[in-house]
Design a protein around this motif. Structure first.
Motif, PDB file in Angstrom:
ATOM      1  N   MET A   1     -19.064 -47.013 -20.780  1.00 12.93           N
ATOM      2  CA  MET A   1     -18.702 -47.584 -22.044  1.00 12.93           C
ATOM      3  C   MET A   1     -17.552 -48.555 -21.831  1.00 12.93           C
ATOM      4  O   MET A   1     -16.623 -48.264 -21.084  1.00 12.93           O
ATOM      5  N   ILE A   2     -17.592 -49.679 -22.489  1.00 16.06           N
ATOM      6  CA  ILE A   2     -16.602 -50.738 -22.276  1.00 16.06           C
ATOM      7  C   ILE A   2     -15.224 -50.394 -22.837  1.00 16.06           C
ATOM      8  O   ILE A   2     -14.224 -50.970 -22.453  1.00 16.06           O
ATOM      9  N   ALA A   3     -15.170 -49.430 -23.739  1.00 20.47           N
ATOM     10  CA  ALA A   3     -13.883 -48.994 -24.298  1.00 20.47           C
ATOM     11  C   ALA A   3     -13.965 -47.512 -24.618  1.00 20.47           C
ATOM     12  O   ALA A   3     -15.044 -46.949 -24.768  1.00 20.47           O
ATOM     13  N   THR A  10      -8.558 -43.822 -34.055  1.00 21.53           N
ATOM     14  CA  THR A  10      -7.674 -44.846 -34.611  1.00 21.53           C
ATOM     15  C   THR A  10      -7.298 -45.926 -33.602  1.00 21.53           C
ATOM     16  O   THR A  10      -6.620 -46.881 -33.959  1.00 21.53           O
ATOM     17  N   ALA A  11      -7.736 -45.773 -32.359  1.00 24.22           N
ATOM     18  CA  ALA A  11      -7.389 -46.761 -31.342  1.00 24.22           C
ATOM     19  C   ALA A  11      -8.441 -46.785 -30.242  1.00 24.22           C
ATOM     20  O   ALA A  11      -9.109 -45.787 -29.983  1.00 24.22           O
ATOM     21  N   LEU A  12      -8.575 -47.952 -29.619  1.00 22.59           N
ATOM     22  CA  LEU A  12      -9.489 -48.146 -28.497  1.00 22.59           C
ATOM     23  C   LEU A  12      -8.697 -48.573 -27.281  1.00 22.59           C
ATOM     24  O   LEU A  12      -7.699 -49.289 -27.401  1.00 22.59           O
ATOM     25  N   THR A  13      -9.163 -48.158 -26.118  1.00 20.64           N
ATOM     26  CA  THR A  13      -8.612 -48.642 -24.859  1.00 20.64           C
ATOM     27  C   THR A  13      -9.763 -49.264 -24.085  1.00 20.64           C
ATOM     28  O   THR A  13     -10.793 -48.622 -23.866  1.00 20.64           O
ATOM     29  N   ILE A  14      -9.606 -50.530 -23.716  1.00 18.08           N
ATOM     30  CA  ILE A  14     -10.631 -51.241 -22.947  1.00 18.08           C
ATOM     31  C   ILE A  14     -10.649 -50.663 -21.532  1.00 18.08           C
ATOM     32  O   ILE A  14      -9.610 -50.536 -20.895  1.00 18.08           O
ATOM     33  N   ASN A  15     -11.835 -50.308 -21.053  1.00 16.86           N
ATOM     34  CA  ASN A  15     -11.986 -49.768 -19.701  1.00 16.86           C
ATOM     35  C   ASN A  15     -12.091 -50.921 -18.708  1.00 16.86           C
ATOM     36  O   ASN A  15     -12.993 -51.751 -18.813  1.00 16.86           O
ATOM     37  N   ARG A  16     -11.170 -50.958 -17.777  1.00 20.53           N
ATOM     38  CA  ARG A  16     -11.073 -52.067 -16.829  1.00 20.53           C
ATOM     39  C   ARG A  16     -12.374 -52.320 -16.080  1.00 20.53           C
ATOM     40  O   ARG A  16     -12.865 -53.437 -16.033  1.00 20.53           O
ATOM     41  N   ILE A  63     -16.534 -55.825 -29.450  1.00 17.23           N
ATOM     42  CA  ILE A  63     -16.250 -54.430 -29.096  1.00 17.23           C
ATOM     43  C   ILE A  63     -15.840 -53.654 -30.348  1.00 17.23           C
ATOM     44  O   ILE A  63     -16.351 -52.560 -30.621  1.00 17.23           O
ATOM     45  N   ILE A  64     -14.923 -54.233 -31.117  1.00 20.41           N
ATOM     46  CA  ILE A  64     -14.453 -53.579 -32.348  1.00 20.41           C
ATOM     47  C   ILE A  64     -15.619 -53.364 -33.311  1.00 20.41           C
ATOM     48  O   ILE A  64     -15.793 -52.265 -33.858  1.00 20.41           O
ATOM     49  N   GLU A  65     -16.427 -54.395 -33.525  1.00 22.01           N
ATOM     50  CA  GLU A  65     -17.569 -54.271 -34.442  1.00 22.01           C
ATOM     51  C   GLU A  65     -18.524 -53.179 -33.984  1.00 22.01           C
ATOM     52  O   GLU A  65     -19.036 -52.408 -34.798  1.00 22.01           O
ATOM     53  N   GLY A  66     -18.779 -53.127 -32.680  1.00 23.25           N
ATOM     54  CA  GLY A  66     -19.676 -52.111 -32.146  1.00 23.25           C
ATOM     55  C   GLY A  66     -19.173 -50.699 -32.407  1.00 23.25           C
ATOM     56  O   GLY A  66     -19.936 -49.829 -32.833  1.00 23.25           O
ATOM     57  N   LEU A  75     -11.650 -50.019 -37.353  1.00 18.58           N
ATOM     58  CA  LEU A  75     -10.665 -50.521 -36.405  1.00 18.58           C
ATOM     59  C   LEU A  75     -10.516 -52.033 -36.516  1.00 18.58           C
ATOM     60  O   LEU A  75     -11.435 -52.729 -36.925  1.00 18.58           O
ATOM     61  N   LYS A  76      -9.347 -52.509 -36.112  1.00 16.11           N
ATOM     62  CA  LYS A  76      -9.051 -53.932 -36.076  1.00 16.11           C
ATOM     63  C   LYS A  76      -8.606 -54.287 -34.661  1.00 16.11           C
ATOM     64  O   LYS A  76      -8.360 -53.405 -33.843  1.00 16.11           O
ATOM     65  N   LEU A  77      -8.493 -55.578 -34.372  1.00 19.17           N
ATOM     66  CA  LEU A  77      -8.069 -55.999 -33.037  1.00 19.17           C
ATOM     67  C   LEU A  77      -6.743 -55.376 -32.631  1.00 19.17           C
ATOM     68  O   LEU A  77      -6.538 -55.034 -31.468  1.00 19.17           O
ATOM     69  N   ALA A  78      -5.847 -55.206 -33.570  1.00 17.66           N
ATOM     70  CA  ALA A  78      -4.541 -54.609 -33.277  1.00 17.66           C
ATOM     71  C   ALA A  78      -4.658 -53.163 -32.805  1.00 17.66           C
ATOM     72  O   ALA A  78      -3.719 -52.616 -32.227  1.00 17.66           O
ATOM     73  N   ASP A  79      -5.816 -52.547 -33.008  1.00 19.55           N
ATOM     74  CA  ASP A  79      -6.026 -51.156 -32.607  1.00 19.55           C
ATOM     75  C   ASP A  79      -6.471 -51.018 -31.157  1.00 19.55           C
ATOM     76  O   ASP A  79      -6.695 -49.912 -30.675  1.00 19.55           O
ATOM     77  N   ILE A  80      -6.601 -52.129 -30.453  1.00 20.25           N
ATOM     78  CA  ILE A  80      -6.899 -52.066 -29.017  1.00 20.25           C
ATOM     79  C   ILE A  80      -5.558 -51.886 -28.304  1.00 20.25           C
ATOM     80  O   ILE A  80      -4.692 -52.756 -28.370  1.00 20.25           O
TER      81      ILE A  80
END
Length: 100
Positions: A1-3, A10-16, A63-66, A75-80
């Motif tokens: 998964m990409i994040a 409440t938050a996402l972390t992008i997987n490197r 990613i956020i939309e998905g 979620l919003k972009l600020a939640d990454i």
């Protein structure tokens, strides 16, 4: 998964690793386009092409939309959580084409 979505959703972390794999697929597409331009002896700007592809892809928004759709989150972009780091990975990717 990409994040990864945190437990409270409440938050996402992008997987490197997954993010870099996605950028590699984008890279392959750009290289294919460059090859076609070279064969047709048409002019092109690799840096311009890469910037255009990245900006049109809206990677972080996708990613956020998905996640919002799949997980029923808002979620919003600020939640990454690692947005600056992930943006750095994109900047590294684009640097490759600015040097061509």
């Amino acid at each position: 998964m990409i994040a990864t979505l945190n437990k409270s959703k409440t938050a996402l972390t992008i997987n490197r690793q997954e993010f870099k794999l996605a950028l590699a697929k984008i890279d392959a597409g750009i290289e294919k386009q460059i090859s076609a331009f070279k064969k047709a002896k048409q002019s092109y700007s690799a840096a311009e092409m890469a910037n255009e592809v990245i900006s049109e892809a809206n990677i972080f928004e996708a990613i956020i939309e998905g996640f919002n759709e799949a997980e029923g989150t808002n979620l919003k972009l600020a939640d990454i959580t690692n947005m600056e780091v992930a943006q750095g990975w994109i900047d590294e990717f684009l640097e490759k084409y600015s040097e061509v």
